[in-house]
Structures are given as structure tokens and as C-alpha cells.
Design a protein around this motif. Structure first.
Motif, PDB file in Angstrom:
ATOM      1  N   GLN A 157       0.826  -1.210   0.000  1.00 56.08           N
ATOM      2  CA  GLN A 157       0.000   0.000   0.000  1.00 56.08           C
ATOM      3  C   GLN A 157       0.858   1.257   0.000  1.00 56.08           C
ATOM      4  OE1 GLN A 157      -2.187  -1.047   3.585  1.00 56.08           O
ATOM      5  NE2 GLN A 157      -4.069  -1.331   2.412  1.00 56.08           N
ATOM      6  N   ARG A 158       1.965   1.217   0.748  1.00 62.49           N
ATOM      7  CA  ARG A 158       2.861   2.377   0.756  1.00 62.49           C
ATOM      8  C   ARG A 158       3.461   2.611  -0.623  1.00 62.49           C
ATOM      9  NH1 ARG A 158       5.011  -0.209   5.313  1.00 62.49           N
ATOM     10  NH2 ARG A 158       7.085  -0.367   4.352  1.00 62.49           N
ATOM     11  N   ALA A 159       3.912   1.550  -1.261  1.00 59.26           N
ATOM     12  CA  ALA A 159       4.524   1.676  -2.592  1.00 59.26           C
ATOM     13  C   ALA A 159       3.517   2.235  -3.592  1.00 59.26           C
ATOM     14  CB  ALA A 159       5.051   0.324  -3.060  1.00 59.26           C
ATOM     15  N   LEU A 160       2.272   1.758  -3.512  1.00 60.78           N
ATOM     16  CA  LEU A 160       1.244   2.243  -4.438  1.00 60.78           C
ATOM     17  C   LEU A 160       0.925   3.708  -4.178  1.00 60.78           C
ATOM     18  CD1 LEU A 160      -0.804   1.834  -6.675  1.00 60.78           C
ATOM     19  CD2 LEU A 160      -2.397   0.944  -4.948  1.00 60.78           C
ATOM     20  N   LEU A 161       0.814   4.100  -2.919  1.00 61.24           N
ATOM     21  CA  LEU A 161       0.482   5.482  -2.594  1.00 61.24           C
ATOM     22  C   LEU A 161       1.561   6.442  -3.079  1.00 61.24           C
ATOM     23  CD1 LEU A 161      -1.311   7.582  -1.212  1.00 61.24           C
ATOM     24  CD2 LEU A 161      -0.052   7.128   0.910  1.00 61.24           C
ATOM     25  N   VAL A 162       2.820   6.103  -2.868  1.00 59.23           N
ATOM     26  CA  VAL A 162       3.902   6.985  -3.310  1.00 59.23           C
ATOM     27  C   VAL A 162       3.932   7.052  -4.834  1.00 59.23           C
ATOM     28  CG1 VAL A 162       6.396   7.390  -3.304  1.00 59.23           C
ATOM     29  CG2 VAL A 162       5.257   6.582  -1.226  1.00 59.23           C
ATOM     30  N   THR A 163       3.781   5.908  -5.508  1.00 58.98           N
ATOM     31  CA  THR A 163       3.769   5.905  -6.972  1.00 58.98           C
ATOM     32  C   THR A 163       2.607   6.730  -7.510  1.00 58.98           C
ATOM     33  OG1 THR A 163       4.679   3.649  -6.930  1.00 58.98           O
ATOM     34  CG2 THR A 163       3.828   4.442  -9.024  1.00 58.98           C
ATOM     35  N   LEU A 164       1.429   6.542  -6.932  1.00 59.91           N
ATOM     36  CA  LEU A 164       0.249   7.269  -7.376  1.00 59.91           C
ATOM     37  C   LEU A 164       0.401   8.775  -7.173  1.00 59.91           C
ATOM     38  CD1 LEU A 164      -2.716   7.442  -8.310  1.00 59.91           C
ATOM     39  CD2 LEU A 164      -3.384   7.011  -5.936  1.00 59.91           C
ATOM     40  N   THR A 165       0.870   9.174  -5.992  1.00 61.70           N
ATOM     41  CA  THR A 165       1.027  10.598  -5.709  1.00 61.70           C
ATOM     42  C   THR A 165       2.076  11.212  -6.620  1.00 61.70           C
ATOM     43  OG1 THR A 165       0.462  10.137  -3.403  1.00 61.70           O
ATOM     44  CG2 THR A 165       1.420  12.285  -3.879  1.00 61.70           C
ATOM     45  N   PHE A 166       3.182  10.511  -6.812  1.00 55.64           N
ATOM     46  CA  PHE A 166       4.238  10.976  -7.721  1.00 55.64           C
ATOM     47  C   PHE A 166       3.663  11.192  -9.125  1.00 55.64           C
ATOM     48  CE2 PHE A 166       7.504  10.353 -10.875  1.00 55.64           C
ATOM     49  CZ  PHE A 166       8.617  11.012 -10.362  1.00 55.64           C
ATOM     50  N   SER A 167       2.951  10.197  -9.638  1.00 53.57           N
ATOM     51  CA  SER A 167       2.448  10.261 -11.007  1.00 53.57           C
ATOM     52  C   SER A 167       1.420  11.374 -11.176  1.00 53.57           C
ATOM     53  CB  SER A 167       1.841   8.915 -11.390  1.00 53.57           C
ATOM     54  OG  SER A 167       1.442   8.914 -12.751  1.00 53.57           O
ATOM     55  N   LEU A 168       0.485  11.494 -10.244  1.00 51.44           N
ATOM     56  CA  LEU A 168      -0.529  12.538 -10.358  1.00 51.44           C
ATOM     57  C   LEU A 168       0.085  13.932 -10.284  1.00 51.44           C
ATOM     58  CD1 LEU A 168      -3.389  10.915  -8.285  1.00 51.44           C
ATOM     59  CD2 LEU A 168      -3.618  11.770 -10.632  1.00 51.44           C
ATOM     60  N   LYS A 169       1.112  14.101  -9.463  1.00 53.92           N
ATOM     61  CA  LYS A 169       1.751  15.419  -9.394  1.00 53.92           C
ATOM     62  C   LYS A 169       2.551  15.706 -10.663  1.00 53.92           C
ATOM     63  CE  LYS A 169       1.798  15.815  -4.358  1.00 53.92           C
ATOM     64  NZ  LYS A 169       2.598  16.031  -3.124  1.00 53.92           N
ATOM     65  N   GLU A 170       3.108  14.668 -11.285  1.00 55.28           N
ATOM     66  CA  GLU A 170       3.758  14.860 -12.583  1.00 55.28           C
ATOM     67  C   GLU A 170       2.720  15.287 -13.634  1.00 55.28           C
ATOM     68  OE1 GLU A 170       7.067  14.378 -13.888  1.00 55.28           O
ATOM     69  OE2 GLU A 170       7.566  14.680 -11.771  1.00 55.28           O
ATOM     70  N   SER A 171       1.566  14.618 -13.642  1.00 56.67           N
ATOM     71  CA  SER A 171       0.516  14.990 -14.584  1.00 56.67           C
ATOM     72  C   SER A 171       0.009  16.401 -14.319  1.00 56.67           C
ATOM     73  CB  SER A 171      -0.651  13.992 -14.489  1.00 56.67           C
ATOM     74  OG  SER A 171      -0.273  12.726 -14.995  1.00 56.67           O
ATOM     75  N   LEU A 172      -0.112  16.767 -13.049  1.00 64.86           N
ATOM     76  CA  LEU A 172      -0.524  18.119 -12.686  1.00 64.86           C
ATOM     77  C   LEU A 172       0.456  19.148 -13.237  1.00 64.86           C
ATOM     78  CD1 LEU A 172      -2.368  20.009 -10.917  1.00 64.86           C
ATOM     79  CD2 LEU A 172      -0.699  19.657  -9.092  1.00 64.86           C
ATOM     80  N   PHE A 173       1.745  18.877 -13.081  1.00 62.32           N
ATOM     81  CA  PHE A 173       2.757  19.809 -13.592  1.00 62.32           C
ATOM     82  C   PHE A 173       2.630  19.966 -15.108  1.00 62.32           C
ATOM     83  CE2 PHE A 173       6.861  20.686 -15.494  1.00 62.32           C
ATOM     84  CZ  PHE A 173       7.269  21.809 -14.785  1.00 62.32           C
ATOM     85  N   LYS A 174       2.478  18.848 -15.818  1.00 60.59           N
ATOM     86  CA  LYS A 174       2.390  18.911 -17.273  1.00 60.59           C
ATOM     87  C   LYS A 174       1.151  19.679 -17.736  1.00 60.59           C
ATOM     88  CE  LYS A 174       4.859  14.573 -18.221  1.00 60.59           C
ATOM     89  NZ  LYS A 174       4.730  13.235 -18.837  1.00 60.59           N
TER      90      LYS A 174
END
Length: 238
Positions: A157-174
């Protein structure tokens, strides 16, 4: 523009599909798989994509992303063209179009839409982080509020949460960077909600422009596919 028929062996046939949970009107998503070991240096010329000086992996993902972007532009606008590279290394989309390119771990994709329908769109793909790497990166990616309850999660769950948050913030930046022309970082936004349907909601924690101030909220969505890939998208309607 004369269509270019060559398709490089290093890329699988382009796929027109929508793997994300919620369709967006007028948005085209094209993807491909790529293999740097199959890259031919002449592929850039044959495909009509400007070459670049880099290792074969970087060259192949660049080529794959541009091929996806050109086809997505053709479908969304009727005008196939290859996005140039801005001085800040971001794609230079033609007037009237918005888009985003992503690539990672042998998979590349691009989304494109008409500016009259969408002001901004950001797409990001990630392979799920191993738990040990997620734990090393968590303080950089998650805000103090996002960290609440983190230690109670199991390692998957920790690995998924960090991956998800990382990816969504990358998409937000783009999605936002072309509108604010200002770089911002992981601690300047937070994931305030997400659920099992793939919906997500993010909030800015810094003022980025007169329009995009701290407290502004944006919608996102995400999907897990092929076990260890995660794809996210943030969209800003016109």
C-alpha cells in the motif's frame, strides 16, 4: 502534409485506446511499446522525426513519444505534425492544440485535444515503485498531510500510494506548466482525495499565477494496468 508510412521496428503498432476510467470528450490517446535494442539510427529520418544526441534508450523513448503525439494530433485536429522541443525541453504543441507525452519502462503515449475544449492536459506513466524505494522517496513526494497514516500501511500500500502521488503530481505539472510558465515541485501540491474508481483530486499549496493560486483544486484520474504500471491524467476544461 504528406503522410509518413514508415513504422520503426523498435516500436509496436500505434494503439488508439482509452485505458483510463473516465473518457474525456475530444481527447485522443495513442500509445506504443518500444525496445531500444531494435532502434535503427535511420529511423528518425525515415519517420520524419528530428534526431537527437543521446543514448539509445533516450532516443527510442523520444521517437516513440513523438510518433504517438503526431498520430494523436492527426486524430484530434486533422493535422499530423511532430511537436518540436521548446528551450525548456517541453513539447511545442501547434497553435490550437494542447497535449502531453509520457514514456517509461518500454511504454510511451501521448494525449492531444483542441484548445477550444481543454486548456491543459497532463499524462504520466510510472512503474510501481519497490517498497524500499518508495520509503526512501516518500518525504520528498508527500506533504505532511499526505504522510498522515503512512506508517500504518503495509509495504504494498505504501509503494502504491507513493507511486500514485508521484504520477498525479507529474501529470498536474504537465497540465499547468504551459499556463503558468513556472516550475513547481512536489511539496507545492497535494493529493486530497482518490478512490477505487480511479478518481483523484489535487490542491495547489502555492500561488503559481494570478489565476492559479494556493487552494485551487483540479481533477485527475488514474488506472493500474498490466500489474505494475500506473497511468494518471490531469485535465483542465476550457
Amino acid at each position: 502534409m504528406t503522410p509518413i508510412s514508415h513504422h520503426p521496428a523498435c516500436c509496436s503498432p500505434l494503439q488508439d485506446h482509452w485505458p483510463l476510467p473516465f473518457a474525456l470528450p475530444g481527447v485522443q490517446l495513442i500509445s506504443t511499446r518500444f525496445d531500444p535494442s531494435l532502434l535503427d539510427p535511420e529511423d528518425f529520418t525515415r519517420c520524419g522525426v528530428p534526431g537527437m544526441s543521446a543514448v539509445s534508450k533516450r532516443q527510442t523513448e523520444f521517437l516513440a513519444g513523438r510518433l504517438c503525439a503526431r498520430e494523436a494530433l492527426r486524430r484530434a485536429t486533422g493535422e499530423p505534425c511532430t511537436p518540436a522541443v521548446n528551450e525548456d525541453r517541453s513539447p511545442c504543441w501547434p497553435t490550437g492544440a494542447v497535449g502531453s507525452i509520457t514514456h517509461g519502462a518500454g511504454w510511451a503515449a501521448a494525449v492531444v485535444a483542441r484548445h477550444e475544449q481543454w486548456r491543459g492536459i497532463g499524462l504520466d506513466v510510472e512503474k510501481r515503485l519497490p517498497p524500499t524505494r518508495a520509503d526512501r522517496l516518500v518525504a520528498e513526494i508527500l506533504t505532511p498531510r499526505e504522510l498522515e497514516g503512512y506508517v500504518e500501511l503495509d509495504e504494498a500500500q505504501r509503494a502504491l500510494l507513493v507511486t500514485l502521488t508521484f504520477s498525479l503530481k507529474e501529470s498536474l505539472f504537465k497540465a499547468l506548466y504551459p499556463l503558468v510558465n513556472k516550475r513547481f515541485y512536489f511539496q507545492e501540491a497535494e493529493l486530497i482525495d482518490h478512490d477505487s474508481t480511479g478518481r483523484a483530486r489535487l490542491r495547489l499549496l502555492s500561488d503559481l499565477s494570478e489565476e492559479w493560486k494556493s487552494g485551487a483544486e483540479l481533477d485527475g484520474q488514474f488506472v493500474q494496468f498490466e500489474d505494475d504500471y500506473l497511468l494518471s491524467l490531469v485535465s483542465i476544461p476550457a
